[in-house]
Design an enzyme around this catalytic site. Structure first.
Site, mmCIF file in Angstrom:
data_model
loop_
_atom_site.group_PDB
_atom_site.id
_atom_site.type_symbol
_atom_site.label_atom_id
_atom_site.label_comp_id
_atom_site.label_asym_id
_atom_site.label_seq_id
_atom_site.Cartn_x
_atom_site.Cartn_y
_atom_site.Cartn_z
ATOM 1 C CE1 TYR A 176 -3.692 2.435 0.507
ATOM 2 C CE2 TYR A 176 -2.881 2.925 2.694
ATOM 3 C CZ TYR A 176 -3.924 3.219 1.696
ATOM 4 O OH TYR A 176 -4.858 4.134 1.744
ATOM 5 C CE1 TYR A 226 -6.165 -3.700 7.987
ATOM 6 C CE2 TYR A 226 -6.742 -1.444 7.887
ATOM 7 C CZ TYR A 226 -6.077 -2.172 8.345
ATOM 8 O OH TYR A 226 -4.790 -1.866 8.768
ATOM 9 C CG HIS A 227 -10.593 0.992 7.225
ATOM 10 N ND1 HIS A 227 -10.779 0.658 6.055
ATOM 11 C CD2 HIS A 227 -9.328 1.312 7.491
ATOM 12 C CE1 HIS A 227 -9.597 1.051 5.502
ATOM 13 N NE2 HIS A 227 -8.786 1.511 6.414
ATOM 14 C CE LYS A 252 -9.591 12.625 13.954
ATOM 15 N NZ LYS A 252 -8.421 12.086 13.867
ATOM 16 C CG ASP A 278 -6.967 11.792 11.061
ATOM 17 O OD1 ASP A 278 -6.958 10.778 10.345
ATOM 18 O OD2 ASP A 278 -6.635 11.837 12.312
ATOM 19 C CG HIS A 286 -7.531 6.805 10.490
ATOM 20 N ND1 HIS A 286 -7.279 7.401 9.324
ATOM 21 C CD2 HIS A 286 -7.797 5.363 10.249
ATOM 22 C CE1 HIS A 286 -7.095 6.287 8.223
ATOM 23 N NE2 HIS A 286 -7.260 5.154 8.778
#
Length: 670
Positions: free
Chosen positions: A15, A169-170, A538, A542, A544
């Site tokens: 990646y 995945y996340h 935040k 981003d 996450h």
């Protein structure tokens, strides 16, 4: 002895992408020369969220966590001298997936290629973006429409392309258990397939072709036996869903096809050399079982908890795959777990629990309804809080973090300044300047005409892929394409899951949380405030948000009034909220590398607003040199992944509030 026939290895990817299209192209060609067999493109956050590099929210984010692709010219340079008809390319792109696939197709056409030969994957799973990664743009309904249009177009025109990668995945990164990971991914797949079926764009006798192009992208954690059983359960449930719900009789069309990136959540900043064995064990989870083996694997690098991996670090991860595939005898055998009573019992346990959770989501109206209600997000925030609590208590052991912490000095991190790759801060200005040249040189009338057709199509019900392709050819930019659709579809702010998350750590007398609650109560009393107020912000793009959410939940449980507005805020918005809510502390969470640009901006705006007694703390993946710079600029405290004790962090926040307000320290142990 009879020689055994070895299976063909899985696709090996890394990646990657950073700085500029030119720099990323060089990286890709070097990786392919080292034996990598597929490409996995990381796009920067402005590209993922539909902003051009000169937008205010893109500041500090350009080229940080991936490559900026603003228009067709960037896409040409990204794949220069790489023949796309001989390449299997995975693109981690969701909200703007249609746009990036259209650019990829046009570049292939410019290379003189037959587009029916293109093979690869666009992730294109927007549901998990609302839950975990935060690169969504449009509301769920229009987003599902874009997904549907892409799938139906690709099945008809790009028959070897996977137009969607249902991405669990996340979900695991956000705290999902194996059961939740399968359940919510399957609920997403059902929502997508139902939407495609109900769109009327695919004849009933061709629906099997749609199912055959659905792929998955999963996570594999260090509990590799359980993770391997999860993959066998995943495969079994997919076979059942496609056969029973959609009537697919062809077993090849029902085959569960998945790629994997092994777990990055478990990578540690403390003793980062331990990450290598974690990565190896996690890879075994998706390669040991032949019947549930991944079709493509990409591994993180050992130093991703420290910052951006260097080419050498990525090569190390590639070599890990190559040693397993080419030196071991793994690929010479049938499934080595067939007939195992232990494995079968665990798989069946996961299957039964997953089907039960899928039924809960179905009863709510499916994945989209469960996103909009906040149910899925609150479940993940709760699971993540429970895991963090187990780590803090020592029940779940992390070597080098909460046990076996004594270590010899590591030569890998002796010079932290060179153990990760850094992106030149001047890169952003160069990218912005190139964007302005592109806009100046294009046929402006054609670009505006293409955007008008796109908006008209979005307001109707036509498939938007053809209008998007014309936008690409007309020189439209990523931000312009996205804003045209924003004008029609609107934007969406996903539920945070914080307010509804249950208490994960008890505050009984004598516990660390109870002691922090005493500090919070005493400090509020000393300040003459009803409650201490913490703003969790935040800034930038981003998305996450897992760490920010866990801080918010624990601060709430410690007695703070928490102001958390979710992701994607400008420094100006954060400061306005801090002033309006009269908060006692501002906590900023940034994992994308834009801290050096955005945190000083927040500090300066607070000072200009006359707010100089409110400490600012910062958390994220922040190199030690940057942390020193932030403290010198006025940041009260910097927390990185090595600071895993959330209750302790909340106690430190109280200490900083007292220090900023010239109160005596409280001698309350934490």
């Amino acid at each position: 002895m009879t020689e055994r026939q070895k299976d063909r290895p899985w696709l090996m990817r890394t990646y990657a992408g950073h700085s500029t299209a030119e720099a990323s192209n060089e990286l890709y060609r070097n990786n392919l020369a080292k034996g990598q067999t597929g490409l996995s493109v990381a796009f920067d956050l402005p590209t993922q969220t539909g902003y051009d590099p000169d937008h205010v929210l893109a500041r500090g984010e350009v080229g940080r966590v991936g490559v900026p692709v603003s228009h067709l010219g960037d896409m040409r340079r990204l794949f220069q001298d790489i023949p796309l008809d001989r390449m299997n390319t995975s693109m981690t792109i969701n909200a703007t997936a249609m746009w990036l696939l259209a650019m990829y197709q046009v570049v292939a056409e410019e290379q003189g290629l037959d587009i029916t030969k293109l093979s690869g994957t666009t992730q294109n799973d927007i549901v998990k973006e609302y839950l975990s990664r935060g690169t969504h743009v449009f509301p769920p309904g229009p987003s599902l429409r874009l997904t549907t249009d892409m799938i139906t177009y690709a099945v008809a025109n790009l028959p070897k392309w996977n137009p969607i990668n249902i991405c669990s995945y996340h979900l695991q990164e956000a705290g999902a258990t194996p059961v939740q990971e399968i359940s919510y991914a399957m609920a997403t797949a059902i929502a997508v397939l139902d939407a495609v079926r109900d769109s009327g764009q695919v004849p009933a006798d061709k629906f099997g072709d749609v199912v055959a192009r659905i792929s998955f992208f999963v996570n594999a954690g260090v509990r590799f036996v359980e993770e391997m059983c999860k993959m066998r359960a995943f495969s079994r449930i997919w076979d059942q869903v496609t056969r029973e719900r959609y009537g697919i009789e062809n077993d090849k069309q029902r085959r569960f096809r998945y790629g994997v990136q092994v777990n990055s959540l478990g990578l540690t900043e403390a003793q980062p050399e331990n990450n290598v064995q974690r990565i190896v064990l996690e890879m075994l989870a998706v390669t040991l079982s032949k019947d549930a083996r991944a079709r493509a694997v990409q591994l993180p690098a050992w130093n991703e908890a420290l910052g951006l991996p260097r080419p050498w670090d990525q090569q190390w991860s590639l070599r890990i795959q190559q040693v397993l595939a080419h030196e071991s005898d793994l690929l010479e055998y049938a499934d080595i777990f067939d007939g195992s009573h232990v494995i079968e019992a665990k798989v069946q346990e996961i299957v039964e629990a997953t089907l039960a959770e899928m039924a809960v989501v179905e009863k709510m109206g499916g994945a989209v309804a469960a996103v909009e209600s906040g149910y899925l997000k609150s479940q993940l925030v709760s699971s993540h809080a429970e895991r963090r609590a187990r780590i803090e208590s020592g029940e779940e052991k992390i070597v080098g973090v909460n046990c076996y912490e004594t270590t010899a000095p590591s030569p890998l991190t002796a010079d932290l300044g060179t153990s990760i790759m850094t992106v030149d801060p001047a890169n952003e200005a160069r990218v912005v300047a190139a964007l302005h040249i592109w806009r100046d040189d294009r046929d402006e009338h054609r670009a505006q005409e293409a955007l008008a057709v796109l908006k008209a199509g979005a307001a109707g019900d036509v498939n938007l892929m053809e209008a998007t392709l014309e936008c690409v050819r007309a020189g439209v930019t990523t931000g312009e394409w996205s804003w045209a659709l924003r004008d029609v579809f609107g934007e969406f702010r996903a539920p945070t899951g914080v307010s509804s998350a249950p208490v994960a750590v008890t505050a009984e007398a004598g516990t660390p949380l109870a002691q922090v609650r005493e500090k919070v109560t005493a400090t509020a009393r000393d300040l003459g405030a009803g409650r201490l107020r913490l703003l969790v912000g935040k800034p930038g793009l981003d998305g996450h948000s897992n760490g920010a959410e866990q801080i918010a939940v624990r601060a709430r449980d410690a007695g703070f009034e928490v102001v958390y507005q979710g992701i994607r805020l400008t420094p100006e918005q954060i400061v306005s909220a801090a002033v309006a809510e009269d908060v006692h502390c501002v906590g900023l969470s940034i994992l994308s590398g834009s801290h050096a640009e955005l945190v000083p901006d927040v500090l300066n705006r607070l000072r200009r607003a006359g707010v100089d007694d409110v400490p600012v703390i910062v958390g994220g993946i922040i190199p030690s040199g940057d942390a020193e710079d932030l403290r010198a600029a006025g940041v009260a405290a910097v927390f990185t992944p090595k600071d895993f004790g959330i209750t302790e962090i909340i106690g430190r926040i109280v200490d900083e509030i007292r220090r900023a307000n010239k109160l005596e320290p409280l001698e309350v142990p934490v």
